[in-house]
Design a protein around this motif. Structure first.
Motif, PDB file in Angstrom:
ATOM      1  N   TYR A 260      -2.468  -2.782  -2.652  1.00  0.00           N
ATOM      2  CA  TYR A 260      -2.509  -1.423  -3.201  1.00  0.00           C
ATOM      3  C   TYR A 260      -3.921  -0.855  -3.180  1.00  0.00           C
ATOM      4  N   GLU A 261      -4.886  -1.637  -3.626  1.00  0.00           N
ATOM      5  CA  GLU A 261      -6.254  -1.113  -3.702  1.00  0.00           C
ATOM      6  C   GLU A 261      -6.847  -0.895  -2.313  1.00  0.00           C
ATOM      7  N   THR A 262      -6.394  -1.664  -1.329  1.00  0.00           N
ATOM      8  CA  THR A 262      -6.818  -1.430   0.050  1.00  0.00           C
ATOM      9  C   THR A 262      -6.220  -0.140   0.582  1.00  0.00           C
ATOM     10  N   ALA A 263      -4.944   0.090   0.268  1.00  0.00           N
ATOM     11  CA  ALA A 263      -4.277   1.311   0.728  1.00  0.00           C
ATOM     12  C   ALA A 263      -4.863   2.548   0.060  1.00  0.00           C
ATOM     13  N   TRP A 264      -5.219   2.437  -1.221  1.00  0.00           N
ATOM     14  CA  TRP A 264      -5.758   3.585  -1.957  1.00  0.00           C
ATOM     15  C   TRP A 264      -7.129   4.017  -1.466  1.00  0.00           C
TER      16      TRP A 264
END
Length: 436
Positions: A260-264
């Motif tokens: 998630y934090e990579t995608a965000w």
């Protein structure tokens, strides 16, 4: 209506023309399951697609919503369990090691979960950008079908009963027409169990025998209780300076938070990504592939057979004598896209994906990190050609060849209709054994 002929191999090239922040900076970014950022699979070559003697006349698309926030369960686990693990890491690793650098430790020190319960599954800014730029590229490829002036005659848009698909549709429209025009778009009122966009919500047999059946997850559970998963848990504990404080559910939470934090965020690395080695990422990813293969893919014929509801909508649109609309664009979810991909015979394994074959499946075609990232899209374009109508298929904006016509980009309407047996009725209620 599900294809039952032998699978004909085809090739898909996920080629990315890299500029800043487009392509993965780290190998693991392409192994984050269904939460993989769309930028890792997108095709940035948006030149107009043309074929001699043919004219694009209609476009039909299924688009998964863009990057979103996690479920409530993971949001709460970030605030509790991962916050505890963060403190354990900093306590046991006062300085960097060969595997966890001082920069990673600084990222852990500054890491604080900011999401609240009410933020669950909402579309993020990155998700809006994914949709906006996807629309711009599709418009460049098919300018006569996707004009930059909105008309309810030319376009049919529809989204499911969720904030993330609604906002995805609006961002996509902004990419086509500009942000100021979004308020003028005609979006029909969404329904909770849409018969085309979420057909599986209406299939009683599938819900009972697959979705809510623990046996459907037997291969994933077997893999999670096996040697590879145990080795991964041990390796992550050792990397973080721990003994056996964390278990597989903790490792999975780290993996998901990393995803998630990579995608965000294109620019900032998530500290949780440093907790896993590439071998660890591949092990957890395989568990994800087993999960979705048996729930949303080829594991059960009913799962992909019921996607005839969506295919029928496509065929009716292409066969209609009506000139308008030119483009039908649906905004939906992972479950719809995966079932439709399987219904079309794409990414089919020579044999079922099972727990025991992890080491044999390094080059598997069913890899949800590639085929079902955030923003996944499946687009069909009808061409009016000199000899007969033909269909072009794009997945993740890349041209793919259907097994019905593996030797050509364009599949004739006759080949398409014959292979998918579209003349037969989609007996949805019968196959789903619906009570009403």
């Amino acid at each position: 209506m599900s294809p039952n002929r032998p699978f004909v191999p085809f090739f898909v090239f996920f080629l990315c023309v890299c500029t800043s922040f487009q392509c993965p900076k780290n190998e693991y970014e392409s192994h984050l399951g269904t939460k993989t950022a769309y930028r890792t699979v997108a095709n940035y070559n948006s030149s107009e697609i043309k074929y001699d003697g043919c004219q694009a006349v209609k476009l039909w698309a299924l688009i998964r919503h863009g990057t979103r926030n996690p479920s409530l369960a993971l949001i709460q686990k970030m605030r509790t369990r991962l916050a505890e693990i963060k403190e354990l890491i900093l306590e046991n690793l006062p300085e960097g090691t060969d595997e966890i650098s001082n920069i990673d430790l600084d990222l852990f020190r500054s890491w604080t979960p900011k999401l609240r319960d009410k933020d669950e599954k909402k579309l993020t800014h990155e998700g809006e950008e994914e949709m906006l730029f996807l629309a711009e590229r599709l418009q460049n490829r098919f300018p006569k079908l996707m004009t930059n002036i909105y008309s309810s005659t030319l376009y049919k848009f529809k989204y499911t009963h969720s904030q993330r698909t609604k906002k995805s549709a609006e961002a996509f429209a902004a990419g086509l027409f500009g942000r100021g025009a979004v308020r003028d778009i005609e979006f029909p009122e969404p329904v909770k169990k849409d018969p085309v966009l979420r057909f599986y919500k209406l299939c009683e047999k599938w819900t009972k025998e697959v979705k809510k059946n623990p046996e459907a997850q037997a291969e994933m559970k077997k893999f999670h209780s096996g040697e590879e998963a145990a080795k991964t848990v041990k390796a992550v504990n050792e990397r973080l300076g721990l003994t056996d404080e964390i278990d597989l559910s903790d490792v999975h939470a780290m993996y998901m938070t990393c995803a998630y934090e990579t995608a965000w965020n294109k620019r900032k690395r998530s500290p949780w990504c440093s907790a896993l080695s590439m071998d660890d990422f591949k092990v957890v990813e395989y568990g994800e592939d087993l999960k979705y293969y048996w729930i949303d893919g080829y594991g059960h014929e009913l799962t992909y057979g019921q996607a005839c509801k969506a295919l029928n909508d496509l065929v009716e649109f292409f066969q209609s004598n009506e000139t308008f609309p030119k483009s039908t664009i649906y905004f939906t979810h992972s479950g719809t896209l995966l079932k439709m991909l399987a219904h079309m015979g794409l990414y089919k394994q020579k044999k079922h994906l099972i727990a025991d074959d992890f080491h044999l499946n390094g080059n598997r075609t069913w890899r949800v990190s590639q085929i079902d990232s955030f923003g996944t899209n499946l687009v069909f374009v009808l061409f009016d050609c000199q000899d007969e109508p033909k269909i072009l298929t794009l997945h993740q904006e890349h041209i793919v060849r259907l097994p019905s016509c593996a030797d050509s980009d364009l599949c004739t309407m006759t080949q398409f209709m014959d292979y998918y047996d579209t003349d037969s009725e989609c007996l949805f209620d019968q196959m789903c054994e619906n009570s009403t």
